[in-house]
Design an enzyme around this catalytic site. Structure first.
Site: not given
Ligand SMILES: Cc1cc2nc3c(=O)[nH]c(=O)nc-3n(C[C@H](O)[C@H](O)[C@H](O)COP(=O)(O)O)c2cc1C
Ligand code: FES
Lengths: 308, 260
Positions: A130, A189
Site C-alpha cells: 500500500c 501490482i
Molecule cells: C480507491 C482505491 C482503493 C484501494 N484500496 C486498496 C486496498 O485496500 N488494498 C489493496 O491491496 N489495494 C488497494 N487498491 C489498489 C487496487 O487494488 C489496484 O491494485 C490498483 O488500483 C491498480 O489497479 P487498477 O488500475 O485496476 O485500479 C486501491 C485502489 C483504489 C483506486
C-alpha cells in the site's frame, strides 16, 4: 460459448475477472449491480488488526487516464469485519479473497490466525504494497516479504497470495522470496506512487501529498511486471492488476501471463465493467473459435497467434 | 444461453432493473442557459431517473472518459429531464458550456441520502446557498415550500442572476455582504438552517451557529464510485467515519467538529 472457467488455487473460478482489493469494498453495496455468476472472485478491502480511519480528505484526485487515491486503508479491523460484514459477504454467490495488511510479521501472524477462523474465503492476499500508509513498503524488501509470508502461511490452510508494488524494490527477488516460503501466487501490482499539485494554489491536492496512481495510465507498468514474473515463475498463479479498463487491455493482461485480471479503478468508475468484460471476452474467444480462455494465458511468451 | 441475454442487456446500454442506478445511462443535452461562470442545463434520456429526491446527486461523464466522473446535485428531476446548475470550470463542467445541443453525456445515480431522511420536517429552515450550492436548495424549496422560512443565495458577482430568475441572489460585489452576513438579518431562534456551498462559507456559518440545533450542511468531495464502496469520500464525524456519497452529502453541524 467459450469456457471462461479457471481451475486454480484448489478451486474453480467462474471467470478470470477478479474485483481488486479496495474499490469494491466488501461487495455488499455493489451486489445488485454485479452479475455475480460471471465474476471470478471479489477481493475484500484490505483488513488490518485494529480499525483504521484512513487518511484525511482530499483522498482522490483526477489524473489523465486515471486517478490518484490516498484512502489509507480505512477499514473496520478484523474483529468488526468478522462480526458485521463477513456474514453479508458470505451470502454473495461468488468466490472471495481476503486482503490483509500488518505492520510486522508478528502482527501478520496474529491477523492470519484470526482470518483463518473466517469461513468462506478461497485465498488470503497479503497487501505488502500500500503506497498510502507511510513507512517502508514491505513488498520492496525481499527478506521482509519472506517473513510476512512465512508468518501467514504457517497458520492458515488456504492459499496465500502476495500483492507487490510495481514501482519500487526488485520484483523478482520479492516474488522469489514469497514463493520460496509457500505463497501460491502473486498479485501484481498495487497502485503506483504519484503526486499532483493544484497549480492555482501551489499545494499538493491530496492531504498526504502522495497517492497511488491507478487506471489506464498504469497499464503498461502492470503488463511489464506480469510479463517479467510469468517468465521467471511459470508455475505461480498471477492476478494481473493495473489499468484494465476494456476488452483489449484485459486480453493483453492474460497474454502477458496473468491467470486472473484484477479490476480496481475500472470498477470504481463503471460498476458494470466486470460483467461487460466477461461477456465481451467470451464473445471474442467464440469469434476466434477458441474453446477456453486458457488458450490465451501467456500467449505473448510463446510468439503469439500462429498467423499462417 | 446466458451470454445472449447478457448481450441484449449490453446493446440496451446495460440496463437491468435492479442495477440501473449503478450503470451509466445516456443523457442528451436538450436545454442550456449560460453566464460567464455558470450553466443551467437540462439533460434527458429514456433511462434517466425522474424521481431524484431532494439532496441526492448524480455522476456525469462525457463519453467513455477514463477519468473520475463529476458529481452534481440535482436541481430538479421529472419526466422533462434532470436539471443541473453547475460552475463551468474543469473538464466535464466546461463541456456543459461548449458542447452543442444534443450532445450525449452519461449519467449514473442518483446517490446520497435524501435531505428529508436526515432533517426533522417539523420545523422551517433558512436555505443558505453559495454559488452552485444553490442547486439542491432550489430543489428543496420546490418540493417543500412550507418548510422554507427564508433564503440567502450568495454569489461573488451578478453573473448568475439571469440564470436563476426564480430567486433573489445576494451579490457580494454589489451589496458588499456575504451569504452568512445576510443570514444574520433573517435567522431567529427556532429556525433551522440548510446550507450548501464552498467550504469557507460553511466554516463561517458553522462558527456563528454552532450552538444552534437543526443546522445542516451539505459537503463536497471528489467522488470515486458514488455507491459507498471505494471510501474516497469518507470524512471524520462525531460518530465515526461516514461517506459523503452514502450517509451524506448532508450532515448535522454537530456531527462535524472539524468544521467549527
Ligand atoms: C480507491 C482505491 C482503493 C484501494 N484500496 C486498496 C486496498 O485496500 N488494498 C489493496 O491491496 N489495494 C488497494 N487498491 C489498489 C487496487 O487494488 C489496484 O491494485 C490498483 O488500483 C491498480 O489497479 P487498477 O488500475 O485496476 O485500479 C486501491 C485502489 C483504489 C483506486
Ligand atoms: S465515492 Fe466511493 S465511497 Fe463515496
Amino acid at each position: 460459448m467459450a469456457d471462461l472457467v479457471l481451475k486454480r488455487l484448489d478451486a474453480q473460478f467462474a471467470s478470470p475477472i477478479i474485483l481488486a482489493s479496495g474499490p469494491a469494498g466488501f461487495g455488499v453495496e455493489l451486489a445488485p449491480a454485479l452479475d455475480l455468476p460471471r465474476i471470478g472472485a471479489i477481493t475484500t478491502k484490505t483488513i488490518t488488526i485494529e480499525p483504521r480511519t484512513g487518511n484525511d480528505q482530499p483522498r482522490l484526485v483526477d489524473c489523465p487516464s486515471g486517478a490518484l487515491n490516498s484512502i489509507g486503508l480505512e477499514n473496520p479491523g478484523i474483529d468488526a469485519f468478522a462480526r458485521l460484514a463477513h456474514s453479508q459477504m458470505r451470502e454473495l454467490p461468488l468466490r472471495r479473497i481476503l486482503s490483509l495488511a500488518a505492520t510486522s510479521p508478528g502482527e501478520m501472524e496474529t491477523l492470519a490466525v484470526k482470518a483463518a477462523k473466517l469461513s468462506g474465503f478461497d485465498a488470503i492476499e497479503l497487501n505488502l504494497s500500500c503506497p498510502n500508509i507511510g513507512g517502508k513498503i514491505t513488498g520492496a524488501d525481499a527478506s521482509a516479504v519472506r517473513e510476512y509470508v512465512r508468518a501467514a502461511v504457517g497458520v492458515t490452510s488456504i492459499p496465500v497470495l502476495v500483492k507487490l508494488p510495481g514501482d519500487t524494490g526488485n520484483l523478482l527477488n520479492s516474488s522469489e522470496s514469497a514463493l520460496s516460503v509457500g505463497a501460491a501466487g502473486l498479485t501484481l501490482i498495487n497502485s503506483v506512487r504519484g503526486l499532483r499539485i493544484d497549480w492555482t494554489t501551489g499545494r499538493p491536492f491530496l492531504s498526504r501529498t502522495y497517492g497511488g496512481l491507478s487506471g489506464p495510465a498504469i497499464l503498461p507498468v502492470s503488463l511489464a511486471r506480469v510479463f517479467e514474473a510469468r517468465s521467471a515463475f511459470p508455475e505461480a498463479v498471477i492476478i494481473g492488476t493495473g489499468g484494465v479498463s476494456d476488452l483489449g487491455s484485459a486480453i493483453e493482461m492474460l497474454m502477458a501471463g496473468a491467470d486472473f485480471i484484477g479490476i480496481g479503478f475500472g470498477l470504481m468508475v463503471d460498476p458494470e465493467l466486470p460483467q461487460k468484460l466477461a461477456v465481451e471476452l467470451d464473445k471474442w474467444l467464440d469469434e476466434r473459435e477458441m474453446v477456453s480462455v486458457q488458450e490465451i494465458i501467456g500467449l505473448a511468451h510463446s510468439g503469439g497467434f500462429d498467423v499462417h | 444461453m446466458g451470454v445472449r441475454v447478457e448481450e441484449k442487456k449490453l446493446m440496451n446500454n446495460g440496463v437491468t432493473h435492479s442495477g440501473s442506478r449503478f450503470f451509466w445511462q445516456q443523457a442528451q443535452l436538450i436545454d442550456r442557459r449560460t453566464s460567464e461562470r455558470y450553466a443551467r442545463v437540462l439533460l434527458r434520456g429514456p433511462e434517466l431517473p425522474s424521481d431524484v429526491a431532494v439532496g441526492q446527486f448524480v455522476l456525469v461523464r462525457y463519453s467513455d472518459d477514463p477519468c473520475l466522473p463529476r458529481a452534481f446535485s440535482v436541481m430538479s428531476s421529472s419526466d422533462l429531464g434532470l436539471e443541473l446548475f453547475v460552475k463551468t470550470a474543469g473538464r466535464v463542467r466546461e463541456k456543459f458550456r461548449t458542447a452543442p445541443m444534443g450532445t450525449v453525456f452519461e449519467v449514473r445515480g442518483p446517490y446520497g441520502t435524501p435531505y428529508a431522511d436526515k432533517i426533522s420536517l417539523d420545523r422551517k429552515y433558512i436555505l443558505v446557498g453559495g454559488g452552485s450550492g444553490a442547486a439542491p436548495l432550489l430543489h428543496f424549496r420546490r418540493q417543500y415550500p412550507n418548510h422554507v422560512a427564508g433564503e440567502v443565495y450568495g454569489f461573488r458577482t451578478e453573473d448568475a442572476c439571469g440564470l436563476l430568475n426564480e430567486i433573489e441572489l445576494t451579490v457580494e460585489s454589489t451589496t458588499g455582504l456575504r451569504a452568512h452576513e445576510q443570514l444574520r438579518s433573517i435567522w431567529r431562534p427556532g429556525l433551522g438552517i440548510l446550507a450548501c456551498g464552498p467550504e469557507p462559507m460553511l466554516r463561517l456559518l458553522a462558527q456563528e451557529y454552532r450552538q444552534q440545533p437543526d443546522v445542516y450542511v451539505s459537503l463536497e468531495a471528489r467522488i470515486g464510485c458514488g455507491v459507498g464502496t471505494c471510501l474516497g469520500c469518507s470524512i471524520h464525524t462525531s460518530t465515526g467515519m461516514q461517506r459523503i456519497c452514502k450517509e451524506g452529502p448532508l450532515f448535522a453541524l454537530e456531527e462535524l467538529p472539524w468544521l467549527i
